[in-house]
Scaffold this active site. Structure first.
Site, PDB file in Angstrom:
ATOM      1  N   ARG A   1       0.834  -1.205   0.000  1.00  0.00           N
ATOM      2  CA  ARG A   1       0.000   0.000   0.000  1.00  0.00           C
ATOM      3  C   ARG A   1       0.861   1.244   0.000  1.00  0.00           C
ATOM      4  O   ARG A   1       1.779   1.384   0.803  1.00  0.00           O
ATOM      5  CB  ARG A   1      -0.916  -0.009   1.225  1.00  0.00           C
TER       6      ARG A   1
ATOM      7  N   ARG B   1      -4.992   1.771  -5.120  1.00  0.00           N
ATOM      8  CA  ARG B   1      -4.298   1.087  -4.032  1.00  0.00           C
ATOM      9  C   ARG B   1      -4.276  -0.415  -4.246  1.00  0.00           C
ATOM     10  O   ARG B   1      -5.183  -0.971  -4.857  1.00  0.00           O
ATOM     11  CB  ARG B   1      -4.913   1.427  -2.685  1.00  0.00           C
TER      12      ARG B   1
ATOM     13  N   ASP C   1      -6.778  -1.727   0.697  1.00  0.00           N
ATOM     14  CA  ASP C   1      -7.303  -0.774   1.666  1.00  0.00           C
ATOM     15  C   ASP C   1      -8.111  -1.580   2.675  1.00  0.00           C
ATOM     16  O   ASP C   1      -9.005  -2.343   2.288  1.00  0.00           O
ATOM     17  CB  ASP C   1      -8.192   0.249   0.951  1.00  0.00           C
TER      18      ASP C   1
ATOM     19  N   ASP D   1     -10.357  -0.813   5.932  1.00  0.00           N
ATOM     20  CA  ASP D   1     -10.980   0.221   6.756  1.00  0.00           C
ATOM     21  C   ASP D   1     -11.702  -0.421   7.932  1.00  0.00           C
ATOM     22  O   ASP D   1     -12.537  -1.309   7.746  1.00  0.00           O
ATOM     23  CB  ASP D   1     -12.000   1.031   5.950  1.00  0.00           C
TER      24      ASP D   1
END
Length: 171
Positions: free
Chosen positions: A83, A92, A95, A97
């Site tokens: 990343r 990317r 990711d 989250d």
């Protein structure tokens, strides 16, 4: 153990395989127990449009770490996948989250919970609905109710949860 929901996304370096590998990595991380995961969905980028479409999913974990350390562990995994943070909402390799951590709410700049985009991002809500439709979000709505209020982007399943499971167990 904390009940945690994580959104996964990628649009570089074979993103479908990146998410399969990321789920495998999460399942092999000592501090996490992978409980469930959605199908993989494709959707256009939310940010700059000069990048490839994304592959997205959501998973549910148990975490033995506190919320901040859980987020830091997710960032370490992103880094293992190459990343790079070159531009806001840009392309990317991976990711991760942190969407929800138990019922914790936080406005800390380093730890926003629930994740600020959870209420309007279809590429989060639709996979989350697949694995936790009756879950009550901090705003009082269930995930299923929140999906009904979202924009309804045209997401397409690129790998069902069942097919994903077969890939995860065979390697």
């Amino acid at each position: 153990m904390a009940n945690v929901f994580v959104a996964l996304g990628a649009n570089l370096n074979e993103p479908r395989q990146q998410l399969v590998d990321a789920l495998r990595c999460l399942s092999q991380t000592a501090e996490f127990e992978l409980l469930s995961y959605s199908s993989l969905y494709t959707c256009p980028p939310m940010g700059p449009q000069d990048q490839p479409d994304y592959i997205n999913a959501v998973c549910q974990l148990n975490s033995s770490l506190n919320a901040f350390d859980t987020l830091q562990r997710l960032h370490l995994i992103e880094n293992q996948f190459g990343r790079q943070r070159l531009r806001h909402w840009g392309e990317r390799t991976l990711d991760l989250d942190l969407l929800l951590y138990d019922d914790l709410q936080s406005d800390n700049p380093q730890l926003k919970l629930p994740h600020p985009g959870i209420y309007e991002r279809d590429f989060v809500l639709i996979p989350l609905q697949e694995i936790a439709a009756p879950l009550r979000l901090p705003n009082g709505n269930t995930v299923a109710e929140q999906v009904g209020r979202a924009a309804n982007t045209k997401l397409q399943v690129v790998l069902s949860a069942q097919e994903l499971h077969q890939q995860l167990v065979k390697e």
